[in-house]
Write a protein that holds these residues in place. Structure first.
Motif, PDB file in Angstrom:
ATOM      1  N   ALA A 232       0.834  -1.197   0.000  1.00  0.00           N
ATOM      2  CA  ALA A 232       0.000   0.000   0.000  1.00  0.00           C
ATOM      3  C   ALA A 232       0.873   1.252   0.000  1.00  0.00           C
ATOM      4  CB  ALA A 232      -0.915  -0.004   1.220  1.00  0.00           C
ATOM      5  N   GLN A 233       1.987   1.199   0.699  1.00  0.00           N
ATOM      6  CA  GLN A 233       2.903   2.335   0.778  1.00  0.00           C
ATOM      7  C   GLN A 233       3.449   2.707  -0.596  1.00  0.00           C
ATOM      8  OE1 GLN A 233       5.843   2.297   3.988  1.00  0.00           O
ATOM      9  NE2 GLN A 233       7.417   2.870   2.503  1.00  0.00           N
ATOM     10  N   LYS A 234       3.875   1.682  -1.343  1.00  0.00           N
ATOM     11  CA  LYS A 234       4.426   1.950  -2.672  1.00  0.00           C
ATOM     12  C   LYS A 234       3.360   2.500  -3.615  1.00  0.00           C
ATOM     13  CE  LYS A 234       7.182   0.033  -6.410  1.00  0.00           C
ATOM     14  NZ  LYS A 234       6.457   0.883  -7.385  1.00  0.00           N
ATOM     15  N   LEU A 235       2.172   1.894  -3.569  1.00  0.00           N
ATOM     16  CA  LEU A 235       1.096   2.354  -4.432  1.00  0.00           C
ATOM     17  C   LEU A 235       0.695   3.793  -4.099  1.00  0.00           C
ATOM     18  CD1 LEU A 235      -1.121  -0.862  -4.501  1.00  0.00           C
ATOM     19  CD2 LEU A 235       0.031   0.175  -6.460  1.00  0.00           C
ATOM     20  N   ALA A 236       0.600   4.083  -2.814  1.00  0.00           N
ATOM     21  CA  ALA A 236       0.207   5.423  -2.385  1.00  0.00           C
ATOM     22  C   ALA A 236       1.253   6.458  -2.786  1.00  0.00           C
ATOM     23  CB  ALA A 236      -0.012   5.448  -0.875  1.00  0.00           C
ATOM     24  N   ASP A 237       2.532   6.116  -2.629  1.00  0.00           N
ATOM     25  CA  ASP A 237       3.598   7.047  -2.990  1.00  0.00           C
ATOM     26  C   ASP A 237       3.601   7.316  -4.494  1.00  0.00           C
ATOM     27  OD1 ASP A 237       4.270   7.116  -0.356  1.00  0.00           O
ATOM     28  OD2 ASP A 237       6.147   5.996  -0.563  1.00  0.00           O
ATOM     29  N   ASP A 238       3.469   6.246  -5.275  1.00  0.00           N
ATOM     30  CA  ASP A 238       3.458   6.408  -6.735  1.00  0.00           C
ATOM     31  C   ASP A 238       2.286   7.275  -7.174  1.00  0.00           C
ATOM     32  OD1 ASP A 238       5.712   4.890  -7.022  1.00  0.00           O
ATOM     33  OD2 ASP A 238       4.674   3.050  -7.580  1.00  0.00           O
ATOM     34  N   TYR A 239       1.148   7.078  -6.522  1.00  0.00           N
ATOM     35  CA  TYR A 239      -0.027   7.872  -6.860  1.00  0.00           C
ATOM     36  C   TYR A 239       0.215   9.353  -6.553  1.00  0.00           C
ATOM     37  CZ  TYR A 239      -4.822   9.571  -6.964  1.00  0.00           C
ATOM     38  OH  TYR A 239      -5.961  10.279  -7.253  1.00  0.00           O
ATOM     39  N   LEU A 240       0.822   9.641  -5.402  1.00  0.00           N
ATOM     40  CA  LEU A 240       1.101  11.025  -5.034  1.00  0.00           C
ATOM     41  C   LEU A 240       2.121  11.647  -5.984  1.00  0.00           C
ATOM     42  CD1 LEU A 240       0.695  13.415  -3.127  1.00  0.00           C
ATOM     43  CD2 LEU A 240       2.485  12.445  -1.656  1.00  0.00           C
ATOM     44  N   TYR A 241       3.164  10.889  -6.331  1.00  0.00           N
ATOM     45  CA  TYR A 241       4.166  11.395  -7.272  1.00  0.00           C
ATOM     46  C   TYR A 241       3.496  11.854  -8.570  1.00  0.00           C
ATOM     47  CZ  TYR A 241       7.627   8.886  -4.379  1.00  0.00           C
ATOM     48  OH  TYR A 241       8.397   8.421  -3.338  1.00  0.00           O
ATOM     49  N   ASN A 242       2.671  10.964  -9.123  1.00  0.00           N
ATOM     50  CA  ASN A 242       2.025  11.251 -10.404  1.00  0.00           C
ATOM     51  C   ASN A 242       1.036  12.405 -10.284  1.00  0.00           C
ATOM     52  OD1 ASN A 242       2.603   9.082 -12.716  1.00  0.00           O
ATOM     53  ND2 ASN A 242       2.747   8.036 -10.760  1.00  0.00           N
ATOM     54  N   ARG A 243       0.288  12.423  -9.191  1.00  0.00           N
ATOM     55  CA  ARG A 243      -0.699  13.475  -8.994  1.00  0.00           C
ATOM     56  C   ARG A 243      -0.020  14.844  -8.917  1.00  0.00           C
ATOM     57  NH1 ARG A 243      -5.751  12.838  -6.501  1.00  0.00           N
ATOM     58  NH2 ARG A 243      -6.977  14.747  -6.714  1.00  0.00           N
ATOM     59  N   LEU A 244       1.036  14.948  -8.126  1.00  0.00           N
ATOM     60  CA  LEU A 244       1.722  16.218  -7.948  1.00  0.00           C
ATOM     61  C   LEU A 244       2.361  16.701  -9.247  1.00  0.00           C
ATOM     62  CD1 LEU A 244       2.823  18.534  -6.216  1.00  0.00           C
ATOM     63  CD2 LEU A 244       4.749  17.055  -5.606  1.00  0.00           C
ATOM     64  N   VAL A 245       3.068  15.814  -9.925  1.00  0.00           N
ATOM     65  CA  VAL A 245       3.743  16.217 -11.164  1.00  0.00           C
ATOM     66  C   VAL A 245       2.713  16.635 -12.217  1.00  0.00           C
ATOM     67  CG1 VAL A 245       5.207  15.447 -13.067  1.00  0.00           C
ATOM     68  CG2 VAL A 245       5.790  14.817 -10.720  1.00  0.00           C
ATOM     69  N   ARG A 246       1.602  15.919 -12.290  1.00  0.00           N
ATOM     70  CA  ARG A 246       0.557  16.275 -13.258  1.00  0.00           C
ATOM     71  C   ARG A 246       0.057  17.700 -13.001  1.00  0.00           C
ATOM     72  NH1 ARG A 246      -4.619  16.636 -12.669  1.00  0.00           N
ATOM     73  NH2 ARG A 246      -4.779  15.292 -10.840  1.00  0.00           N
ATOM     74  N   VAL A 247      -0.253  18.002 -11.725  1.00  0.00           N
ATOM     75  CA  VAL A 247      -0.775  19.326 -11.385  1.00  0.00           C
ATOM     76  C   VAL A 247       0.280  20.403 -11.612  1.00  0.00           C
ATOM     77  CG1 VAL A 247      -1.690  20.756  -9.514  1.00  0.00           C
ATOM     78  CG2 VAL A 247      -2.450  18.378  -9.744  1.00  0.00           C
ATOM     79  N   HIS A 248       1.531  20.094 -11.272  1.00  0.00           N
ATOM     80  CA  HIS A 248       2.626  21.048 -11.502  1.00  0.00           C
ATOM     81  C   HIS A 248       2.774  21.347 -12.988  1.00  0.00           C
ATOM     82  CE1 HIS A 248       6.559  22.928 -11.533  1.00  0.00           C
ATOM     83  NE2 HIS A 248       7.018  21.955 -12.308  1.00  0.00           N
ATOM     84  N   ARG A 249       2.760  20.319 -13.804  1.00  0.00           N
ATOM     85  CA  ARG A 249       2.905  20.498 -15.253  1.00  0.00           C
ATOM     86  C   ARG A 249       1.737  21.300 -15.832  1.00  0.00           C
ATOM     87  NH1 ARG A 249       7.167  19.618 -18.271  1.00  0.00           N
ATOM     88  NH2 ARG A 249       6.072  18.475 -19.893  1.00  0.00           N
ATOM     89  N   ALA A 250       0.527  21.015 -15.330  1.00  0.00           N
ATOM     90  CA  ALA A 250      -0.648  21.743 -15.800  1.00  0.00           C
ATOM     91  C   ALA A 250      -0.512  23.234 -15.471  1.00  0.00           C
ATOM     92  CB  ALA A 250      -1.909  21.173 -15.166  1.00  0.00           C
ATOM     93  N   GLY A 251       0.063  23.530 -14.305  1.00  0.00           N
ATOM     94  CA  GLY A 251       0.266  24.917 -13.911  1.00  0.00           C
ATOM     95  C   GLY A 251       1.234  25.643 -14.831  1.00  0.00           C
ATOM     96  N   GLU A 252       2.130  24.879 -15.471  1.00  0.00           N
ATOM     97  CA  GLU A 252       3.074  25.458 -16.427  1.00  0.00           C
ATOM     98  C   GLU A 252       2.504  25.488 -17.834  1.00  0.00           C
ATOM     99  OE1 GLU A 252       6.582  22.954 -15.920  1.00  0.00           O
ATOM    100  OE2 GLU A 252       7.578  24.646 -14.951  1.00  0.00           O
ATOM    101  N   GLY A 253       1.276  24.930 -17.986  1.00  0.00           N
ATOM    102  CA  GLY A 253       0.676  24.857 -19.309  1.00  0.00           C
ATOM    103  C   GLY A 253       1.269  23.750 -20.157  1.00  0.00           C
ATOM    104  N   ALA A 254       1.860  22.751 -19.497  1.00  0.00           N
ATOM    105  CA  ALA A 254       2.504  21.642 -20.205  1.00  0.00           C
ATOM    106  C   ALA A 254       1.736  20.345 -19.969  1.00  0.00           C
ATOM    107  CB  ALA A 254       3.948  21.472 -19.724  1.00  0.00           C
ATOM    108  N   PRO A 255       1.707  19.446 -20.958  1.00  0.00           N
ATOM    109  CA  PRO A 255       1.004  18.164 -20.786  1.00  0.00           C
ATOM    110  C   PRO A 255       1.765  17.233 -19.854  1.00  0.00           C
ATOM    111  CG  PRO A 255       2.163  18.195 -22.878  1.00  0.00           C
ATOM    112  CD  PRO A 255       2.286  19.578 -22.298  1.00  0.00           C
TER     113      PRO A 255
END
Length: 257
Positions: A83-106
């Protein structure tokens, strides 16, 4: 007593990440790699249970989304190693996605450790660590050195901020992004693009109104197509998030009763 996650819950969690995995990947800036600063700050945030380390990487309007994702991560991690690995991977992807969107990048997924990075990016990180631009010697054109120095000065002026001062952190991130993008040549390419646009404008001065109108419609159509393409990236992420959230809620409800 050590808790072992039921196979059914594990299966649903894996399915959620599988949805993420089908998103195509391609090379992009190092903020979306496991070796990049966004993920390194995420690991530090998890280690110290302090979301302030990562909130600086997103816009103010996205802050609550990341806070919620971080709190969910901390709750799920205690369920066991898987569960720890799955949760961490999910957070990594979620954060990077939102960060990239804030830069106007896919967002095209988080790249694994060891993903090759441009020399300019490596030099940029080394420069920040060393406090000087010696890493760029022989790497950047002399004509662009002044622009790099200006952006580096802003890095030095903003990097020593209190981790819990998110606004100050965002000032540093803005300076960091401008510095690294300029080092990669993005600013130079943008200048070329503007010059090209001006040349096209001068060349089209003699065109008829009908021709100009037709070209404007074509540009508008292309912009709309790009927006549709960007928005479609959110669909699989929404489904993945829904799978994960409903699984965790159902799990806690069962154990509550």
């Amino acid at each position: 007593m050590k808790f072992t996650m039921p196979k059914k819950i594990m299966g649903i969690l894996i399915m959620a990440l599988a949805i993420v995995a089908v998103i195509p990947t391609m090379a992009s800036a190092h903020c979306d790699t496991m070796d990049g600063p966004v993920i390194l700050d995420t690991k530090r945030a998890i280690e110290e249970n302090n979301s302030s380390y990562i909130l600086k990487w997103v816009l103010p309007e996205d802050e609550q989304e990341i806070k919620d994702a971080f709190e969910l991560n901390m709750k799920v991690r205690v369920l066991g190693p898987d569960a720890q690995k799955l949760a961490d991977d999910y957070l990594y992807n979620r954060l990077v996605r939102v960060h990239r969107a804030g830069e106007g990048a896919p967002f095209t997924g988080v790249k694994p450790e060891g993903t090759p990075m441009e020399e300019a990016i490596i030099a940029a990180d080394k420069s920040i660590e060393a406090g000087n631009l010696s890493a760029f010697e022989g790497l950047i054109d002399e004509e662009r050195m002044h622009g790099l120095e200006e952006r580096f000065e802003k890095i030095l002026a903003t990097k020593d901020f209190d981790v819990n001062d998110v606004e100050a952190g965002r000032e540093y991130v803005e300076a960091y992004v401008q510095f690294t993008h300029y080092a990669e040549g993005d600013q130079h390419e943008e200048g070329n693009a503007n010059e090209h646009a001006e040349a096209v404008d001068h060349a089209s001065e003699g065109q008829s109104d009908e021709q100009a109108s037709a070209e404007e419609s074509e540009v508008t159509h292309e912009k709309e197509s790009v927006e549709v393409e960007k928005s479609s990236i959110w669909i699989p992420w929404s489904l993945a998030g829904l799978f994960l959230l409903t699984t965790v809620v159902a799990h806690f409800r069962r154990h509550k009763h």
